[in-house]
Scaffold this motif. Sequence first.
Motif, PDB file in Angstrom:
ATOM      1  N   VAL A  33      23.691  52.785   9.485  1.00  0.00           N
ATOM      2  CA  VAL A  33      23.682  52.523   8.034  1.00  0.00           C
ATOM      3  C   VAL A  33      23.741  53.835   7.259  1.00  0.00           C
ATOM      4  O   VAL A  33      24.427  53.939   6.240  1.00  0.00           O
ATOM      5  N   ALA A  34      23.032  54.862   7.775  1.00  0.00           N
ATOM      6  CA  ALA A  34      23.041  56.144   7.076  1.00  0.00           C
ATOM      7  C   ALA A  34      24.451  56.712   7.007  1.00  0.00           C
ATOM      8  O   ALA A  34      24.863  57.288   5.994  1.00  0.00           O
ATOM      9  N   ARG A  35      25.199  56.544   8.092  1.00  0.00           N
ATOM     10  CA  ARG A  35      26.594  57.042   8.080  1.00  0.00           C
ATOM     11  C   ARG A  35      27.425  56.312   7.029  1.00  0.00           C
ATOM     12  O   ARG A  35      28.247  56.917   6.338  1.00  0.00           O
TER      13      ARG A  35
ATOM     14  N   LEU B 275      30.023  68.544 -13.648  1.00  0.00           N
ATOM     15  CA  LEU B 275      30.334  67.412 -14.541  1.00  0.00           C
ATOM     16  C   LEU B 275      30.576  67.872 -15.976  1.00  0.00           C
ATOM     17  O   LEU B 275      29.926  68.788 -16.445  1.00  0.00           O
TER      18      LEU B 275
ATOM     19  N   VAL C  44      27.637  57.937  -1.041  1.00  0.00           N
ATOM     20  CA  VAL C  44      26.842  58.762  -1.963  1.00  0.00           C
ATOM     21  C   VAL C  44      27.072  60.261  -1.807  1.00  0.00           C
ATOM     22  O   VAL C  44      26.580  61.037  -2.623  1.00  0.00           O
ATOM     23  N   LYS C  45      27.809  60.695  -0.806  1.00  0.00           N
ATOM     24  CA  LYS C  45      27.931  62.141  -0.592  1.00  0.00           C
ATOM     25  C   LYS C  45      28.768  62.794  -1.697  1.00  0.00           C
ATOM     26  O   LYS C  45      29.820  62.275  -2.075  1.00  0.00           O
ATOM     27  N   ARG C  46      28.289  63.888  -2.208  1.00  0.00           N
ATOM     28  CA  ARG C  46      29.028  64.668  -3.208  1.00  0.00           C
ATOM     29  C   ARG C  46      28.870  66.154  -2.885  1.00  0.00           C
ATOM     30  O   ARG C  46      27.990  66.530  -2.121  1.00  0.00           O
ATOM     31  N   ASP C  47      29.706  66.989  -3.521  1.00  0.00           N
ATOM     32  CA  ASP C  47      29.556  68.436  -3.339  1.00  0.00           C
ATOM     33  C   ASP C  47      28.216  68.899  -3.880  1.00  0.00           C
ATOM     34  O   ASP C  47      27.642  68.266  -4.759  1.00  0.00           O
ATOM     35  N   GLU C  48      27.762  70.045  -3.363  1.00  0.00           N
ATOM     36  CA  GLU C  48      26.453  70.542  -3.788  1.00  0.00           C
ATOM     37  C   GLU C  48      26.393  70.831  -5.282  1.00  0.00           C
ATOM     38  O   GLU C  48      25.336  70.751  -5.891  1.00  0.00           O
TER      39      GLU C  48
ATOM     40  N   TYR D  93      27.886  69.132  -7.591  1.00  0.00           N
ATOM     41  CA  TYR D  93      28.416  67.952  -8.284  1.00  0.00           C
ATOM     42  C   TYR D  93      27.931  67.857  -9.732  1.00  0.00           C
ATOM     43  O   TYR D  93      28.725  67.720 -10.660  1.00  0.00           O
ATOM     44  N   TYR D  94      26.606  67.999  -9.926  1.00  0.00           N
ATOM     45  CA  TYR D  94      26.072  67.812 -11.281  1.00  0.00           C
ATOM     46  C   TYR D  94      26.438  68.985 -12.193  1.00  0.00           C
ATOM     47  O   TYR D  94      26.595  68.810 -13.390  1.00  0.00           O
TER      48      TYR D  94
ATOM     49  N   LEU E 286      26.204  54.919   4.371  1.00  0.00           N
ATOM     50  CA  LEU E 286      25.685  55.349   3.063  1.00  0.00           C
ATOM     51  C   LEU E 286      26.297  56.683   2.661  1.00  0.00           C
ATOM     52  O   LEU E 286      26.629  56.907   1.489  1.00  0.00           O
ATOM     53  N   ARG E 287      26.465  57.558   3.652  1.00  0.00           N
ATOM     54  CA  ARG E 287      27.007  58.882   3.348  1.00  0.00           C
ATOM     55  C   ARG E 287      28.392  58.773   2.709  1.00  0.00           C
ATOM     56  O   ARG E 287      28.700  59.504   1.767  1.00  0.00           O
TER      57      ARG E 287
END
Lengths: 595, 86
Positions: free
Chosen positions: B68-70, B86, B76-80, B82-83, B72-73
Amino acid sequence: MVLPEQIVGFPPALLLIGGAILIPWCKGGLKSWLMLMLPILALFILVGSPNGTYWSFQVLEKDLILTRIDSLSRVFAYIFCLVLLLGSIYALREEDDLQYCAAFAYAGGALGVTLAGDVFSLYIFWEVMAVASTFLILARRTKASQAAGIRYILVHVVGGLFLLAGLILYVDRTGSTGFEFIGLKTIDSYLIFVGIAVNAAIPPLHPWLSDAYPEATVPGAVFLSAFTTKSAVYLMARMYPGTELLIWLGAVMTAIPIFYAVLENDIRRVLAYSLINQVGFMMCGIGIGTALAINGTVAHAFCHILYKALLFMAAGSVLQVTGKIRCTDLGGLYKTMPLTCLFCVVGAASISAFPLFSGFVSKSMIISAAAHNKLVIVWLMLQFASAGVFHHAGIKVPYFMFFGHDSGIRAQEPPRNMLVGMGIAAFLCVFLGVYPYPLYAILPYPVDYIPYTGAHVVGQLQLLLFGALAFCLLILSGYYPAEMRAINLDTDWFYRISALRFSRLAEGVLNRMNQGSEHLFVTRLTTRAAAWGERGAAGVLEALMVPFWNLMGLSDQRRQQLNDKLGELIRNGVVPLGISIAAVVFLLSGLYFLQ
Amino acid sequence: MGEEMKKELTVFDNPRNVKRFLLFFYGCLMLLLIIDPFIYKHGEFPWEDAPEFFAAYGFVSCVLLIFVARLLRHWVKRDEDYYEKL
């Protein structure tokens, strides 16, 4: 133990907050001495004060009670003092007064919340806690920590407002400031519930924790891991025991964070997620609400504070000596940091609830309580989460820091005070695991529970070790999700994006209105008005004078001269009084006739 | 420098030791499986008393967790940064 009568029931909160003010004024050895003596003194006061209420006043015809010691608040107060002592030992060489002040005020706030017997002092200490803890994040003094600190305080301000609104309605409804069991019934109880749920990091209100704690200072994270969530656990246990909603929130809370913890690269963020998972067990226990479940919750909070502080200390030590905290940057540190590694493994074994470590004697009470109440799905979720905890906190944290691939880093052990702090915490984790009876003796209800039965020990070992087998096989096969430099979106995405969009929207709309207004009023209307002010008056006067000049039969040249002179007089503001009066009279008579 | 090098532990640099550790680990697993049927059980649920229930549940849980974690990745995975971007 006999205490002098004057200090029996003296509020530890006032002692610690007073200490926080004193600490920056002390130097060197005196400061260290003060930092170690304050928590010990607070602990002595608590041990020496029988159950009861102390330090109560009447303010505006309402009762304020600063110290209410009973079987529930006592355990939490003990562990808060203990972890403050351990954290202080760990932080002794930090030499940052801001952090010392913040930590002691924060601990004071947590003890104030725990011992408050009325909602007003509860709220005050609640906010002291929010503000003081923010400085433990800001004190890291990085750009990321500043941003995380601001987000952290904003979330807690919102949570605090929910609590405040709820408490005001509560006092209005009941007419009393005291509080005990409240339960979810009325609007005020829901508001209070949400306010506490923010601090307890119940999903989806949890992401402030995994956002902010990893950005805190090295000792700051140790203090943060102890107080905010566990004081919320205490309040939930006092106000909402047996609330069915909490069972399900708690069960979800144990499950969701472990997926994130598996993926996360930052070790302290892994620990933050596992903190949420552990508080989930406590919420579940509170929701079940039986004597066994509440005992389990309180015992688990006690043990959890110790091993979570220990894990944050170990991860913090690694961060301090290597400057790195990501799985991708670390590995092989056992070679030069064997003691830190050992302490970390003890913390990892405790959080995983290995037999003979502290988590085993407390978490199993909650799971047993779920089984006693025949909560099948909840029981399965809690067991799943137990295996998952071992996976990420038990194996992943020590494995990627101290074993795994050799990062080539050869950092030495941290300073001795940090090792001593970790050593004592590790000792307590093992001690409580081997001999839990001193802890059982101070739980709110009489304990009739035996953790070490054959079936339980073997069952737990099977659960953990076969989970570990899965880890081994998945790592060896390469299916285990590789550590990578990336972040994982959590529910904070909603408010971070919303805030950004809102600020962009406000920028777009308000700035455009601003520009439009400036163009209209400043650039155009004002210049016109100024031009009119300069020439318009002369024009009016000239128009008025034209009939007279006609009557007098002046030549065009003469008229032009008079006209120019009139304009000059008006511009310089030196119009003869007579002309003004004549103009006014003329205007008024004109108006009269028009009427 | 020479002295510091001596202080290093190198237990797991030797593949033999890693192998020994894994053998010990597998031994523990076998032992747990073997003694399980001889333990007196008193579970609240019938399946708790089934032989090797916890071993199976622990293993399946962790495989499921990773699976499930894979998934989920992916989501939800984004570049470090990301924020920041924006």
